[in-house]
Structure formats: C-alpha cells, structure tokens
Design a protein around this motif. Sequence first.
Motif: not given
Length: 467
Positions: A2, A29, A32, A34, A178, A182-183, A185-188
């Motif tokens: 990250r 990115y 691989d 974040e 956060k 964070m959401p 980042l998790k969703a790309g």
Amino acid sequence: MRIVMKFGGTSVGDGLKIRNVAALAKRYYDQDNEVIVVASAMTGVTDKLFEMAQVASNTCSAKEIETHFAALSDRHEKAIVDAIHDAAVRDEVRAEIQQRLSELKNALVGVCYLGELTNRSLAYIYSFGERMCVPILSGSLRDLGMKSKHFSGGEAGVITDSRYESARLDPVTDVRVKESLMPLLKAGFIPVVTGFVAADKKGVITVLGRGGSDYSASIIGAAVDADEIWIYTDVNGIMTTDPRLVPQARTLPVVTYLEAMEMSYFGAKVLHPKTIEPAVKKGIPVKVLNTFQPEHPGTVVLMKDATSCRSPIKAVTMIKNIGLINISGAGLSGTPGIAGRIFSALGREDINIIMISQASSEFNVSLAVDGAQVDRALAALKAEFNGEIARDLTCNNNVCVVAVVGAGMAGNPGIAGRVFTALGREKVNIRMISQGSSEANISFVVNKEDASRAVKVLHDEFELHKL
Ligand code: ADP
Ligand code: ASP
Ligand code: MG
C-alpha cells in the motif's frame, strides 16, 4: 504494497506533467499495489492565489484581479486539454473547475468588500490551488482506464483545529481517513486527495502551512497504515545541500528520521518539517523520489542508517528569511523566570522560536525567529516586559540560519571546531550559535551576504560532494 504517492507543485506544473504523474501512479497500481495519490497545486499557483488575495484586500483593483484570474483560468483549461484526451471526461472536469473558479471569484469579491483578509479567508483562497488540481489528475487517471475519485483533505478525513492558515492535526483524522479511503482501495480505486488542504471539525477549510502537502501525504499514509510513503519532487531525493545553491550536491541514499527532521526544520525545502512525525509513529519508510527520473532510487528515510556512510555530517542547510532578536540588560542578570516569560509571551502569539541562546553572564538572550513573525514577536516581547527591558530589545532582519546536520556528530568531538575553523578561514562572521542536545545539528546565524558562501565552505570542508 500500500503506497501513498505525493506529487508536489513541481511535478504537476502543467497538463503534460499531470498526465505523466497519472501514468506513474497507474504503473505502480498495475504492479499489484494499492495506491493513494496526494497532490499539490500546479507550480506557483499558491503564490498567485496569495497575490490575488492581497490585491483584493489592499487595493481591490478589479483590473489586476481580472488579469490574474484570466491567467489562472487559462492555465487550468490548458492543463485539462493536455492531461485528458476523452471529451466526456474533459467536460466533466471542466465543469468542476468552472464551478471552483466562480467560488474563488466570489471569495475575492467578498474580501474586496470587507477590505480585510482574515486567516480563515486566506486559507479558503489558498485551497483552490489544490482543489483545482486534483480533479484534473483524477480525470487523467480515469482517461488512462483507472477507477479514480478525488477529494479535498477535509472530505478525505484530514481534520484540524481552527488555526486556519497553519492548522494542527486533530487525532480523529486517523479513523476518518481510514473510513473514507480504505473502502475505495478495496474496490480498486486510486483516490486522489489534495495535499495542504484540510478542514476543521465544523467543516471549514483549513491549510497545513506552506509546503504542507508533504505532511498531508504522511498523515494519510499513517492513517491507512501504508507500507511506504513516496514523496515525488523535481530532484533525485534528499541531497547533501540544496542543489540550486551548490551544484555538486549529492543524493543521500539513506537518511534517518531524526536527520530528515533536523534538515527540514533547518530549511531543506524538499520536505515539510512535520512530514516525518506521523511516519515515525508507525515506522513507515518515507522515500523521496524524482518524478522526472523515476528510475533513480532517491532517498529512503528510516529509523537507522545501516549503510557505510562514515561522514559525521550529511548535509548543510540554510533558512533565508530570519530575524535575530536580542534581549539584553542588567535586569536579566540573575532574575529567574525571564526565559519562561519570553517563551510564554511568544507562545501566546504562536511564534515559532527557531533557535535560542543565552550567554552565561545572563545579560543577553538571543532568539532567531521566522522573518514573517518578527514584528509580532517584538510587539509581544515589548508588551510582556512593558518597558522593563524594552530599551534593550533589538532586532536584525539581515541574517540567515545555516546548519550542519548528521546523526554521526553525536559523541564525536571536534566537529564544531572544524565547522567554525573553516568559516573563520573564509572570514564568515558568526552572530549566534546553537546545538541541540540530540547533537544531530549545529546551527548558527550569519549575515545574509555570507550565507551561501558559508554553505559552500562547509560542503567543501566535509567533502560532501564525495558522499
Ligand atoms: P515540490 O513542489 O515537489 O514540493 P519543493 O520546491 O517544495 O518541491 O521542494 C523541492 C526543492 O527543494 C528542490 O527543487 C530543491 O531546490 C530544494 N531543496 C532544498 N534543500 C534540499 C536538499 N537538501 N535536498 C534536495 N532538495 C533540496
Ligand atoms: N501548494 C502549497 C504551497 O505552495 C502546498 C505545497 O506545495 O506543499 O505551499
Ligand atoms: Mg514542497
């Protein structure tokens, strides 16, 4: 990994540079990682906004403001065209920039009518530089096929107190950042956040002090537990001195957190002085890299330097605009509490004391403060001592602070001797000296006309060009 990548004004100077930066973020990115991007305003825009705010509050010259405004608008329009190729993305970004420009105009008209520029208005006006840059950068990322959203610092969760112009961080920031990033980042997504700009708890826009977007990157990096924070700028990392001053300056491959803090505090503009603080707390490495030579390894800032750098001194720095205040008089001798009163009086006015020294006779206390704060500092001291020592209060604005920095100085005798012998040989007159107990710096005050020479002399003396 990250990674938080910060791009300074020098890296996003125009539309082509913005596209280059977007491609760099995409590249990492795609490997691989974040990626969160933090960006400043385009080069020079913050200075221009300051000028516009000054014109609005002083002369309110409509013609002058209009000229600045047209230049700002043209510059951003050109950046949109160069950074974004797809017509639909361009239109979307253009509409947003138009909206920002009209808000800026309203703010300037407001300042004109009132004839005064408060810190709150200035912070708001400053914020437009970053808030007009991130939509273009995020648009450029979308144009390159990425999922991206942009945010102001406040929207991303960077919350401060209400010292609008040089705001201090509120601890709620960690959780808020956060929650907001964070959401994504998790969703790309690649979130793109304004550096420098934040908001207080009421949602009023604040800024973190000039050059503060490095600090923003570190705040955000610490909040999301980034593996690394990468500060992209226009030189190959942290160097032995400012390469504009000494072209022989070398890149330092490794610098400790303490050294980086000392260097930035004593004038190395490459990092904002507060940048290291959030990174240290979480032990996150900070890399300083060159946007225009991205393959160069640059500098990594870590807790310990395990390389074989044997030089006790790693860098020489300089702060240009300094005021040297001297407080002297028989009243100071043997009177306890004078230093306390000086600190309290200046602290109440939020004045940062860069250096302090007191002679053992106790007849003299010298303070170095930022040139912009000198008048307020003098007024505060005069008020505090109310004539007691006022006649012995003098100030010299014609000086600079020079510092040598290196953790290897601690417990290594003879360094100060070498520093001052070299300066003496070159007839550089020293006005004041101080060494912190960390022993990672020796700093001193010299006349303005001697300052660059002092830096060169010390860079040569410690053979920093050979590091
Ligand atoms: P950015 O727009 O990327 O934030 P800045 O202008 O704030 O860039 O900081 C980068 C500049 O800092 C460099 O161009 C360089 O002239 C200056 N600088 C001063 N001291 C140093 C140093 N010790 N090492 C590297 N750069 C330095
Ligand atoms: N744009 C802001 C400034 O010029 C913040 C920064 O560059 O870091 O001060
Ligand atoms: Mg900077």
